[in-house]
Design a protein around this motif. Structure first.
Motif, PDB file in Angstrom:
ATOM      1  N   TRP A   6       0.662  -0.967   0.116  1.00 36.99           N
ATOM      2  CA  TRP A   6       0.069   0.021  -0.061  1.00 36.99           C
ATOM      3  C   TRP A   6       0.763   1.260  -0.083  1.00 36.99           C
ATOM      4  CZ3 TRP A   6      -1.939   3.087   4.404  1.00 36.99           C
ATOM      5  CH2 TRP A   6      -2.934   3.817   4.222  1.00 36.99           C
ATOM      6  N   HIS A   7       2.082   1.114   0.387  1.00 29.83           N
ATOM      7  CA  HIS A   7       3.100   2.147   0.497  1.00 29.83           C
ATOM      8  C   HIS A   7       3.993   2.345  -0.741  1.00 29.83           C
ATOM      9  CE1 HIS A   7       1.122   2.805   4.392  1.00 29.83           C
ATOM     10  NE2 HIS A   7       1.462   3.840   4.331  1.00 29.83           N
ATOM     11  N   GLU A   8       3.678   1.707  -1.625  1.00 32.47           N
ATOM     12  CA  GLU A   8       4.817   1.809  -2.845  1.00 32.47           C
ATOM     13  C   GLU A   8       4.664   3.286  -3.486  1.00 32.47           C
ATOM     14  OE1 GLU A   8       7.013   0.787  -4.901  1.00 32.47           O
ATOM     15  OE2 GLU A   8       7.346  -0.923  -3.825  1.00 32.47           O
ATOM     16  N   GLN A   9       5.267   3.466  -4.579  1.00 29.34           N
ATOM     17  CA  GLN A   9       5.236   4.570  -5.279  1.00 29.34           C
ATOM     18  C   GLN A   9       4.096   5.409  -5.367  1.00 29.34           C
ATOM     19  OE1 GLN A   9       8.194   6.089  -8.257  1.00 29.34           O
ATOM     20  NE2 GLN A   9       6.493   5.919  -9.590  1.00 29.34           N
ATOM     21  N   PRO A  10       3.771   6.581  -4.879  1.00 27.15           N
ATOM     22  CA  PRO A  10       2.474   7.213  -5.067  1.00 27.15           C
ATOM     23  C   PRO A  10       2.351   7.766  -6.292  1.00 27.15           C
ATOM     24  CG  PRO A  10       3.688   8.427  -3.674  1.00 27.15           C
ATOM     25  CD  PRO A  10       4.498   7.314  -3.913  1.00 27.15           C
ATOM     26  N   GLY A  11       1.095   7.831  -7.071  1.00 30.63           N
ATOM     27  CA  GLY A  11       1.229   8.556  -8.480  1.00 30.63           C
ATOM     28  C   GLY A  11       1.692  10.262  -8.405  1.00 30.63           C
ATOM     29  N   TYR A  12       1.640  10.740  -7.016  1.00 30.11           N
ATOM     30  CA  TYR A  12       2.027  12.037  -6.987  1.00 30.11           C
ATOM     31  C   TYR A  12       3.571  12.062  -6.432  1.00 30.11           C
ATOM     32  CZ  TYR A  12       0.434  10.670  -2.359  1.00 30.11           C
ATOM     33  OH  TYR A  12       0.210  10.005  -1.169  1.00 30.11           O
ATOM     34  N   PHE A  13       4.506  11.118  -6.835  1.00 29.51           N
ATOM     35  CA  PHE A  13       5.782  11.119  -6.371  1.00 29.51           C
ATOM     36  C   PHE A  13       6.644  12.269  -6.552  1.00 29.51           C
ATOM     37  CE2 PHE A  13       6.254   9.360 -10.773  1.00 29.51           C
ATOM     38  CZ  PHE A  13       7.166  10.280 -11.161  1.00 29.51           C
ATOM     39  N   ALA A  14       6.256  13.104  -7.646  1.00 32.15           N
ATOM     40  CA  ALA A  14       6.982  14.501  -7.949  1.00 32.15           C
ATOM     41  C   ALA A  14       6.789  15.341  -6.630  1.00 32.15           C
ATOM     42  CB  ALA A  14       6.706  15.031  -9.363  1.00 32.15           C
ATOM     43  N   ASP A  15       5.796  15.259  -6.034  1.00 28.64           N
ATOM     44  CA  ASP A  15       5.477  16.172  -4.974  1.00 28.64           C
ATOM     45  C   ASP A  15       6.537  16.055  -3.856  1.00 28.64           C
ATOM     46  OD1 ASP A  15       3.309  17.779  -5.920  1.00 28.64           O
ATOM     47  OD2 ASP A  15       1.824  16.314  -5.078  1.00 28.64           O
ATOM     48  N   VAL A  16       7.478  14.875  -3.719  1.00 26.64           N
ATOM     49  CA  VAL A  16       8.236  14.669  -3.084  1.00 26.64           C
ATOM     50  C   VAL A  16       9.559  14.965  -3.709  1.00 26.64           C
ATOM     51  CG1 VAL A  16       9.485  12.772  -1.594  1.00 26.64           C
ATOM     52  CG2 VAL A  16       6.968  12.880  -1.611  1.00 26.64           C
ATOM     53  N   THR A  17       9.809  14.505  -4.978  1.00 26.21           N
ATOM     54  CA  THR A  17      11.090  14.395  -5.535  1.00 26.21           C
ATOM     55  C   THR A  17      11.407  15.733  -6.082  1.00 26.21           C
ATOM     56  OG1 THR A  17       9.921  13.759  -7.705  1.00 26.21           O
ATOM     57  CG2 THR A  17      10.988  11.979  -6.461  1.00 26.21           C
ATOM     58  N   ARG A  18      10.510  16.846  -6.506  1.00 28.92           N
ATOM     59  CA  ARG A  18      10.848  18.073  -6.614  1.00 28.92           C
ATOM     60  C   ARG A  18      11.697  18.839  -5.722  1.00 28.92           C
ATOM     61  NH1 ARG A  18       7.315  22.382  -5.396  1.00 28.92           N
ATOM     62  NH2 ARG A  18       5.925  21.592  -3.811  1.00 28.92           N
ATOM     63  N   HIS A  19      11.643  18.405  -4.666  1.00 31.69           N
ATOM     64  CA  HIS A  19      12.431  19.528  -3.814  1.00 31.69           C
ATOM     65  C   HIS A  19      14.121  19.101  -3.671  1.00 31.69           C
ATOM     66  CE1 HIS A  19       8.665  20.751  -2.074  1.00 31.69           C
ATOM     67  NE2 HIS A  19       8.242  19.523  -1.917  1.00 31.69           N
ATOM     68  N   PHE A  20      14.331  18.029  -4.439  1.00 31.51           N
ATOM     69  CA  PHE A  20      15.796  17.289  -4.366  1.00 31.51           C
ATOM     70  C   PHE A  20      16.181  17.415  -5.754  1.00 31.51           C
ATOM     71  CE2 PHE A  20      13.430  15.609  -0.940  1.00 31.51           C
ATOM     72  CZ  PHE A  20      14.175  16.005   0.190  1.00 31.51           C
ATOM     73  N   ALA A  21      17.711  18.016  -5.872  1.00 36.26           N
ATOM     74  CA  ALA A  21      18.383  17.633  -7.284  1.00 36.26           C
ATOM     75  C   ALA A  21      18.474  16.197  -7.478  1.00 36.26           C
ATOM     76  CB  ALA A  21      19.897  18.560  -7.210  1.00 36.26           C
ATOM     77  N   PRO A  22      18.340  15.987  -8.763  1.00 36.09           N
ATOM     78  CA  PRO A  22      18.654  14.346  -9.096  1.00 36.09           C
ATOM     79  C   PRO A  22      20.025  13.890  -8.553  1.00 36.09           C
ATOM     80  CG  PRO A  22      17.981  15.579 -11.080  1.00 36.09           C
ATOM     81  CD  PRO A  22      18.098  16.532  -9.934  1.00 36.09           C
ATOM     82  N   SER A  23      21.062  14.809  -8.253  1.00 36.94           N
ATOM     83  CA  SER A  23      22.206  14.191  -8.094  1.00 36.94           C
ATOM     84  C   SER A  23      22.499  14.319  -6.466  1.00 36.94           C
ATOM     85  CB  SER A  23      23.523  15.132  -8.675  1.00 36.94           C
ATOM     86  OG  SER A  23      23.049  16.303  -8.111  1.00 36.94           O
ATOM     87  N   ALA A  24      21.439  14.561  -5.682  1.00 40.46           N
ATOM     88  CA  ALA A  24      21.384  14.805  -4.292  1.00 40.46           C
ATOM     89  C   ALA A  24      21.758  13.387  -3.712  1.00 40.46           C
ATOM     90  CB  ALA A  24      20.293  15.474  -3.450  1.00 40.46           C
ATOM     91  N   GLU A  25      22.585  13.168  -2.588  1.00 41.09           N
ATOM     92  CA  GLU A  25      22.785  12.277  -1.861  1.00 41.09           C
ATOM     93  C   GLU A  25      21.673  12.387  -0.680  1.00 41.09           C
ATOM     94  OE1 GLU A  25      26.847  11.172  -0.613  1.00 41.09           O
ATOM     95  OE2 GLU A  25      27.589  12.785  -1.720  1.00 41.09           O
ATOM     96  N   LEU A  26      20.675  11.362  -0.951  1.00 42.29           N
ATOM     97  CA  LEU A  26      19.604  11.308  -0.261  1.00 42.29           C
ATOM     98  C   LEU A  26      19.361  10.293   0.673  1.00 42.29           C
ATOM     99  CD1 LEU A  26      16.788  12.940  -0.436  1.00 42.29           C
ATOM    100  CD2 LEU A  26      15.904  11.345  -1.833  1.00 42.29           C
ATOM    101  N   LEU A  27      18.974  10.563   1.965  1.00 41.57           N
ATOM    102  CA  LEU A  27      18.554   9.619   2.863  1.00 41.57           C
ATOM    103  C   LEU A  27      17.007   9.511   3.238  1.00 41.57           C
ATOM    104  CD1 LEU A  27      19.306   7.507   5.412  1.00 41.57           C
ATOM    105  CD2 LEU A  27      19.448   9.505   6.722  1.00 41.57           C
ATOM    106  N   ASP A  28      16.517   8.405   2.868  1.00 38.70           N
ATOM    107  CA  ASP A  28      15.105   8.151   2.904  1.00 38.70           C
ATOM    108  C   ASP A  28      14.710   7.248   4.258  1.00 38.70           C
ATOM    109  OD1 ASP A  28      12.517   7.618   2.533  1.00 38.70           O
ATOM    110  OD2 ASP A  28      12.795   6.492   0.537  1.00 38.70           O
ATOM    111  N   ILE A  29      14.242   7.871   5.136  1.00 39.97           N
ATOM    112  CA  ILE A  29      14.101   7.122   6.680  1.00 39.97           C
ATOM    113  C   ILE A  29      12.665   6.864   6.541  1.00 39.97           C
ATOM    114  CG2 ILE A  29      14.302   7.680   9.051  1.00 39.97           C
ATOM    115  CD1 ILE A  29      16.062  10.060   8.628  1.00 39.97           C
TER     116      ILE A  29
END
Length: 197
Positions: A6-29
């Motif tokens: 139920w918590h797989e990728q949502p259709g609105y994933f860009a509402d999260v990803t848009r805040h970070f550069a694609p090259s960002a070193e990202l931690l997903d807690i």
């Protein structure tokens, strides 16, 4: 449907990803299956569920099994961005986790966090320990070393993900974003904040 499906990728994933550069070193807690790994080549996931970690690893995602109720297993200033999507409502001590997120962020790094608004539907999920108001969420980050850039509401009405998936930009459409400000609408609170100092 299992909890983590139920918590797989949502259709609105860009509402999260848009805040970070694609090259960002990202931690997903609290990454669950780790769907954000599909968008960031320098991605690290952390989750406390052995089932979620196993499911993510089956998909080729590198996820660390860890406990968010203790210090995070990462060095200081290791990441450009931290995501805590639908997480803080589950933890014992949200203040301690926000402080840990700040510790592992580089100065100027960005955090995105979302959690259910203080509405009755929140308690339908037996894993939730608390809801948040927008003011409380903003203060949680502002009082712990972050400059809050945005604090708002996200629509999580049934069907939001399906509608958003059909949008070319994979964001919630403007009417759903506007409707989320109505207190009768099922919604999350969210913040986007920058680490100070």
């Amino acid at each position: 449907m299992a909890y983590f499906d139920w918590h797989e990728q949502p259709g609105y994933f860009a509402d999260v990803t848009r805040h970070f550069a694609p090259s960002a070193e990202l931690l997903d807690i609290g990454c669950g299956n780790g769907w954000l790994a599909e968008h960031f080549p320098s991605w690290t996931g952390l989750d406390g569920s052995p089932d979620a970690v196993e499911r993510g690893r089956e998909r080729g995602r590198e996820i660390v099994l860890g406990n968010v109720n203790v210090d995070l297993p990462f060095p200081d200033a290791a990441f450009d961005g931290v995501v805590m999507k639908d997480l803080l409502e589950h933890v014992d001590d949200p203040v301690a986790l926000v402080r840990e997120a700040r510790r592992v962020l580089r100065p100027g790094g960005t955090v995105f966090a979302s959690s259910p608004d203080a509405q009755r539907w929140v308690w339908n999920d037996y894993t939730h320990k608390r809801p948040f108001t927008r003011k409380a969420y903003r203060m949680l980050f502002a009082d712990n070393g972050f400059a809050v850039r945005e604090a708002g509401y996200e629509s999580v009405m049934p069907g939001t993900s399906i509608v958003s998936q059909r949008m070319p930009d994979h964001r919630r459409p403007a009417p759903l974003r506007a409707a989320a400000w109505l207190p009768i609408v099922r919604r999350n609170v969210y913040v986007v904040a920058t680490r100070q100092g």
